[in-house]
Enzyme design. Structure first.
Site, short mmCIF file in Angstrom:
data_model
loop_
_atom_site.label_atom_id
_atom_site.label_comp_id
_atom_site.label_asym_id
_atom_site.label_seq_id
_atom_site.Cartn_x
_atom_site.Cartn_y
_atom_site.Cartn_z
N GLU A 163 0.82 -1.22 0.00
CA GLU A 163 0.00 0.00 0.00
C GLU A 163 0.86 1.27 0.00
OE1 GLU A 163 -3.73 0.07 0.37
OE2 GLU A 163 -3.57 -2.01 -0.31
N HIS A 231 -4.84 1.63 7.23
CA HIS A 231 -3.42 1.90 6.95
C HIS A 231 -2.77 2.38 8.24
CE1 HIS A 231 -4.56 2.85 2.53
NE2 HIS A 231 -3.96 1.68 2.56
N CYS A 348 -3.11 11.32 3.70
CA CYS A 348 -3.41 10.37 2.61
C CYS A 348 -3.25 11.02 1.25
CB CYS A 348 -4.85 9.88 2.68
SG CYS A 348 -5.28 9.03 4.17
#
Ligand code: SUG
Length: 417
Positions: A163, A231, A348
Site C-alpha cells: 500500500e 493503513h 493520505c
C-alpha cells in the site's frame, strides 16, 4: 544537490464519488450511497496545497487517472457500457487522489547507490485500487525520469499486498542525513483485511538497497485495524526525529520503541494514550492522518483535518500538546471534508519525496500561479455533484475525460500519461 522535502498531492479526479468500496475503511463504507461534490473536493485539495506553500513547504502534484478505466475493464472482457454496477464503480473510482498510496519512497541518503528509490504500490487488496499502479507508474517515470538521481521500480508481484507510503515511516535528523525506515505491516485485522503484507515490505527494502541495520519491520496491532485503521498512517506519523503515534497503533510497541531508540537514540516519541484519546476518536478525527512537517524555521507543525477540532477529546489533547514542552508546538487545520468522507485525510492526499527539486520534471511541481491555473480548470470542468445513479451515465464519463484532458493540457502533459 539541494535535498528538500516535497509533498506531491493527488489532485482529486472528476469522478470522486461515494461507492463504499473499501471494506475496513469506516468513513468510506458509512458514506456509501451519498452524493459527492467532485469540484468542491478538488478545490479543497488545492486550498490545502496553497496553505502548505504559504508555510514555506515545497509542493508537487500527481494527476487524476483515466476513469472509467477502459483498459482495465477490457482485461476483464467488458467495457463501461456493458459492465455491471459493481465493476463499473471499481473502474470509476477517483482513488488515485490518495497519493500516500502511490509508492514507497527511500531518499538517496538511505540507499546503497545514493539514488532515490520509488516502488509503485500494487494496491492488490482492493479491486478499485488494484488498477492504479499502471497510471501511477507512468507519472512516476515522467516526474522522476533522471536515472542519475532516481530509480523507479514496478510493483511487487501479487499476492503480496503493498500500500506504499501509508505503511512506511522515515525518521532522519536532517534532509541530508541517512534515515531510519520503518515498514509497518498487518497480520490480522479482525473482520477487516490487513492490506500491507510483510513479504512486500521486505521486498521493497531489498530493492531499495537499504542498510538492514537502519530498517525496522513492525506489525500493526490487530485492534487498530479492526477499529478502522486500514493503513498505519491512520494511527501514526513520523517526520524528522519525531514519531507521533497512538498507544494502540502497534502489535508490540515496547519492542518497537526499544529497537527505535537503539538505532536512533535521539528519537522523540510522542504517544497519545488510549485513556485520553480512544482508537475510535483517533480514527473519527484522523488525528494521526496529519502532515507532520518541518517548517523552514526548523519548527515541527502538524497539519490536521478540521474534524480534529470537532472531536472534543482530541482537541483538548492537542491544545495541551502545543502548550507543553514537546517537539510539536504548532497545529494548522485544513478542510478536506470531501476526501475525509472516503477515509482520506491530509496525509493520505500526499506523497513525500526528499530530493533536489531541480532533478524533477517541473510539470509536476506547483506554485501559487500554477495552482490558480489548475483551480480554473477544476472550476470549469469538474462535475458539481455525483449521485450513485450518475455512475452509469455516459455523459459523466465524457465529462470526466474532457476534464482530465483539459487539466493535462494546462500542465503541458497532453497525451503523455
Ligand atoms: O484506500 N478510500 C481510500 C482511502 C485511502 C486513504 N489513504 C491513506 N490512509 N493513506 C482507501 O480505502 C474509498 C473509495 C470508495 O469507497 O469509493 C477509498 O478507496
Amino acid at each position: 544537490m539541494q535535498l528538500t522535502e516535497i509533498n506531491f498531492d493527488g489532485i482529486v479526479g472528476p469522478t470522486h464519488n461515494y461507492a463504499g468500496l473499501s471494506l475496513g475503511n469506516l468513513a468510506a463504507t458509512s458514506n456509501a450511497g451519498q452524493t459527492s461534490q467532485p469540484r468542491a473536493a478538488a478545490l479543497q485539495g488545492i486550498a490545502k496545497m496553497r496553505a502548505n506553500i504559504a508555510l514555506g513547504l515545497r509542493q508537487g502534484v500527481f494527476l487524476p487517472h483515466r476513469r472509467p478505466d477502459g483498459a482495465w475493464l477490457e482485461t476483464l472482457g467488458t467495457r463501461a457500457e456493458d459492465a455491471d454496477a459493481a465493476l463499473l464503480a471499481n473502474a470509476l473510482s477517483a482513488s488515485p487522489m490518495w497519493a500516500a498510496n502511490a509508492a514507497t519512497v527511500s531518499p538517496a541518503p538511505d540507499t546503497a547507490d545514493a539514488r532515490c528509490h520509488l516502488t509503485v504500490a500494487n494496491l492488490v487488496t482492493m479491486p478499485h485500487r488494484s488498477h492504479e499502479w499502471q497510471g501511477t507508474l507512468a507519472q512516476l517515470r515522467l516526474a522522476f525520469h533522471s536515472e542519475t538521481h532516481f530509480v523507479v521500480h514496478g510493483p511487487i508481484p501479487a499476492p503480496f499486498g503493498d500500500e506504499g507510503a501509508a505503511n512506511h515511516m522515515r525518521l532522519a535528523a536532517g534532509h541530508r542525513s541517512p534515515g531510519i525506515e520503518i515498514f509497518v505491516y498487518g497480520e490480522k485485522g479482525g473482520p477487516f483485511p490487513a492490506r500491507q503484507h510483510v513479504e512486500a515490505s521486505r521486498a521493497v527494502a531489498r530493492r531499495h538497497q537499504l542498510d538492514p541495520g537502519r530498517v525496522l519491520f513492525v506489525a500493526q496491532s490487530e485492534e487498530a485495524i479492526a477499529a478502522g485503521a486500514f493503513h498505519n498512517d491512520v494511527v501514526a506519523v513520523a517526520d524528522g526525529r519525531v514519531l507521533f503515534a497512538h498507544e494502540q497503533a502497534f502489535a508490540d510497541k515496547d519492542r518497537f520503541y526499544a529497537d527505535l531508540r537503539r538505532v536512533m537514540p535521539d528519537v522523540e516519541i510522542v504517544e497519545v494514550p488510549a485513556n485520553r484519546v480512544s482508537l475510535a476518536d483517533a480514527i473519527r478525527s484522523y488525528l494521526f492522518n496529519a502532515q507532520l512537517v518541518t517548517l523552514p524555521t526548523g519548527e515541527s507543525a502538524l497539519i490536521l483535518p478540521t474534524e480534529a477540532r470537532e472531536t472534543p477529546a482530541v482537541w483538548t489533547w492537542l491544545n495541551e500538546m502545543v502548550a507543553g514542552n514537546g517537539p510539536i508546538r504548532r497545529i494548522e487545520l485544513v478542510d478536506v471534508r470531501e476526501s475525509m468522507s472516503n477515509g482520506g485525510g491530509p496525509a493520505c492526499l500526499r506523497l513525500r519525496v526528499v530530493a533536489d527539486p531541480a532533478t524533477i520534471d517541473p510539470r509536476f511541481l506547483v506554485d501559487d500561479a500554477k495552482l490558480d491555473a489548475i483551480a480554473a480548470v477544476i472550476a470549469q470542468h469538474w462535475p458539481d455533484t455525483i449521485a450513485p445513479s450518475d455512475l452509469a451515465s455516459p455523459e459523466l464519463w465524457k465529462q470526466a475525460a474532457e476534464a482530465r484532458a483539459a487539466l493535462l493540457e494546462t500542465l503541458g502533459l497532453g497525451e503523455l500519461i
